[in-house]
Write an enzyme that holds these catalytic residues in place. Structure first.
Site, mmCIF file in Angstrom:
data_model
loop_
_atom_site.group_PDB
_atom_site.id
_atom_site.type_symbol
_atom_site.label_atom_id
_atom_site.label_comp_id
_atom_site.label_asym_id
_atom_site.label_seq_id
_atom_site.Cartn_x
_atom_site.Cartn_y
_atom_site.Cartn_z
ATOM 1 N N GLU A 274 7.640 0.718 16.733
ATOM 2 C CA GLU A 274 8.795 1.272 16.025
ATOM 3 C C GLU A 274 8.654 2.789 16.043
ATOM 4 O OE1 GLU A 274 10.397 -0.769 12.628
ATOM 5 O OE2 GLU A 274 9.179 -2.551 12.985
ATOM 6 N N ASN B 204 0.802 -1.230 0.000
ATOM 7 C CA ASN B 204 0.000 0.000 0.000
ATOM 8 C C ASN B 204 0.835 1.281 0.000
ATOM 9 O OD1 ASN B 204 0.638 -0.767 2.684
ATOM 10 N ND2 ASN B 204 -0.961 0.569 3.464
ATOM 11 N N CYS C 92 -3.286 1.420 6.513
ATOM 12 C CA CYS C 92 -3.677 0.637 7.689
ATOM 13 C C CYS C 92 -4.365 1.501 8.741
ATOM 14 C CB CYS C 92 -2.454 -0.040 8.280
ATOM 15 S SG CYS C 92 -1.186 1.155 8.758
ATOM 16 N N GLU D 3 3.711 -4.930 12.340
ATOM 17 C CA GLU D 3 2.754 -3.830 12.152
ATOM 18 C C GLU D 3 1.654 -4.390 11.248
ATOM 19 O OE1 GLU D 3 5.951 -0.207 12.781
ATOM 20 O OE2 GLU D 3 5.368 -0.676 10.745
#
Ligand code: NAD
Ligand code: 6OD
Length: 491
Positions: free
Chosen positions: A472, A160, A293, A259
């Site tokens: 992160e 993405n 996301c 993630e």
């Protein structure tokens, strides 16, 4: 032309400073019209092996001997070259993803450069703990930690935001002195490969950055995650893929950073700045055709402004310019693939079956030209679904949201938190006390108040529940991509 590179029609693996072909190839399609733009070399087990061994060897070479200051300088050089090659990276990202050129130009490529700059600076200032410890004989000991690289880091990324998300992991991994083998998404192999040329131009030694192309199971992705000489795996992608990778890496007990997906909520209070909230939610729902996301697929709006808000969001959705990603004015491109479009359309169908009211969209557009072969869907807004509906529970990852009314703050918080995911939330209110109060109750990794996707790369980024493991960003990346060795000295 940089050494080893070709004018790409075949996108190749990059191992120890060389572009290499393999036995099998697969097609890379342009999502805007379905045309094949390149063939991609699929790495087999022996090529993944070669990439990992090259990365191991580089740890023992010049790269492994560099001090922090010089490593940071090289990362700034990588950022310089990314900026210098803006006009080559932007079209490559646009062709691979179908995202509007305006978006790749303002988000994806600038963020790739920023990722290198920020982590180059963070490693220079990353402090370490030390403790003076009292001992039983009345004397003391000094404890201090030193930071060492993990070794070879396997990096697996989605389609993405291909270059943005890849460099979000490559930059801190290199800042900490690791070497990397990256496996970009099979849908978007181009910019990871161009980054290899950037690395060469920036003077990053051979073997420090390696690229293997291919798929997940029984292909390059799995070969990389199960490799015994890979010291850590960092992954961005679907929650189910994260679960599969976790199983694979469990056998060799590697550190992982995940993630993963989201089903993010936005809460709009009646006291919000109305126009800002409508514009903010439109962006949070439709940016990158909903393929971020962090996108808001569940929007909760206080009843007093519900009807007005839904009408305004409808106007906004219907005004978005859908079209060729190459047109500067285009705001909405296609989805990534025919397969993903089928998935999104199956949710559009499901929403109807589940009793949704279609406020706008719910189908595919018609252009009357080659874009009809692309993977476009209409931006879509639903109301009227039960909170238990699958369309309210499952990540769709398209330009779509469900808008539901709420009466009280407690009710909004409960609905927003009623999910197995926990990536991001946004809250829209002019009452800042309420903003803090509600934000602190969100079971997510990131909460925005009166904004969305406003990033400071020093802050923790990650999710809870199905949305991931670990954080992160800033010092959190430094802590994931390095091992701390505590040294205790009796004084
Ligand atoms: P995906 O999980 O299908 O694929 C991601 C990568 O994993 C690809 O490179 C793929 O080839 C590889 N892969 C697949 N199976 C594998 C396996 N068994 N072993 C090793 N590698 C494997 O995800 P996607 O469809 O590319 O991306 C969309 C998803 O990513 C959405 O769920 C989205 O929410 C999530 N995402 C999360 C974040 C975040 O920061 N939390 C960011 C972007 C995307
Ligand atoms: O901004 C970032 O650092 C980041 N990791 C964004 C993720 C977006 C998901 O699609």
């Amino acid at each position: 032309m940089p050494r080893g590179s070709r004018q790409v029609k075949v996108i190749q693996n990059y191992i120890e400073g060389m572009f290499v072909r393999g036995k099998r190839e697969f097609a890379d399609a342009n999502p805007a019209d379905g045309s094949v733009i390149a063939q991609v070399t699929e790495a087999d087990q022996s090529q993944v092996d070669a990439a990992v061994q090259a990365a191991r060897k580089a740890l023992r070479g010049e790269w492994g001997r560099l001090g922090v200051r010089e490593r940071a300088a090289r990362l700034h050089k990588v950022a310089d070259v990314i900026e210098a090659r803006f006009d080559c990276l932007v079209p490559a990202e646009v062709a691979d993803t179908g995202k509007p050129v305006s978006l790749a130009s303002r988000l994806d490529v600038p963020r790739a450069a920023a990722n290198f700059r920020v982590f180059a600076d963070v490693i220079k200032t990353a402090g370490l703990e030390s403790f003076q410890t009292e001992t039983s004989d009345g004397k003391s000991a000094l404890n201090y930690a030193v930071r060492k690289p993990l070794g070879v880091v396997g990096i697996i990324t989605p389609w993405n935001l291909p270059l943005l998300l890849l460099t979000w992991k490559v930059a801190p991994a290199l800042a900490c002195g690791n070497t990397v083998v990256v496996k970009p998404s099979e849908e978007t192999p181009a910019t990871a490969t161009l980054l290899a040329e950037v690395m060469q131009q920036a003077g990053i030694p051979d073997g420090v950055y390696n690229v293997v192309h291919g798929f997940g199971p029984n292909s390059a992705g799995e070969f990389l995650t199960q490799h015994p000489d890979v010291n850590a795996v960092t992954f961005t992608g679907e929650s189910q893929t994260g679960a599969a990778i976790m199983k694979t890496v469990a056998a060799s007990v590697k550190p992982v950073s995940f993630e993963l997906g989201g089903k993010n909520a936005a809460i709009v209070f009646a006291d919000c700045e109305f126009e800002d909230a409508v514009n903010g939610i439109a962006e949070a729902t439709f940016l990158n055709t909903g393929q971020v996301c962090l996108c808001a697929e569940r929007v909760y709006v206080q009843r007093a402004i519900f009807d007005r808000f839904v009408s305004a969001l409808k106007v906004k959705a219907e005004s978005l310019r859908m079209g060729s990603p190459l047109e500067k004015a285009t705001e909405l491109g296609p989805l990534i693939s025919a397969q993903h479009r089928n998935k999104v359309l199956s949710y559009y169908e499901l929403a109807r079956e589940e009793g949704a009211t279609v406020v706008t969209g719910g189908g595919t557009p018609h252009f009357g030209n080659s874009l009809d072969n692309g993977f476009y869907v209409q931006p879509t807004i639903y109301t009227g679904l039960a909170e238990s509906a699958r369309c309210v529970k499952e990540e769709i990852f398209g330009p779509v949201c469900h808008v539901a009314p709420f009466d009280t703050e407690e009710e909004a918080v409960a609905m927003a938190n009623d999910t197995k995911y926990g990536l991001a939330a946004s809250i829209w209110t002019t009452d800042l006390k309420r903003g803090h109060r509600v934000a602190q109750q969100m079971n997510v990794g990131i909460t925005w108040v009166n904004c969305w996707f406003l990033r400071d790369l020093r802050t923790p980024f990650g999710g809870v529940g199905l949305s991931g493991i670990g954080r992160e960003g800033g010092i959190h990346s430094m802590n994931f991509y390095s091992e701390l060795n505590n040294i205790c000295i009796r004084l």
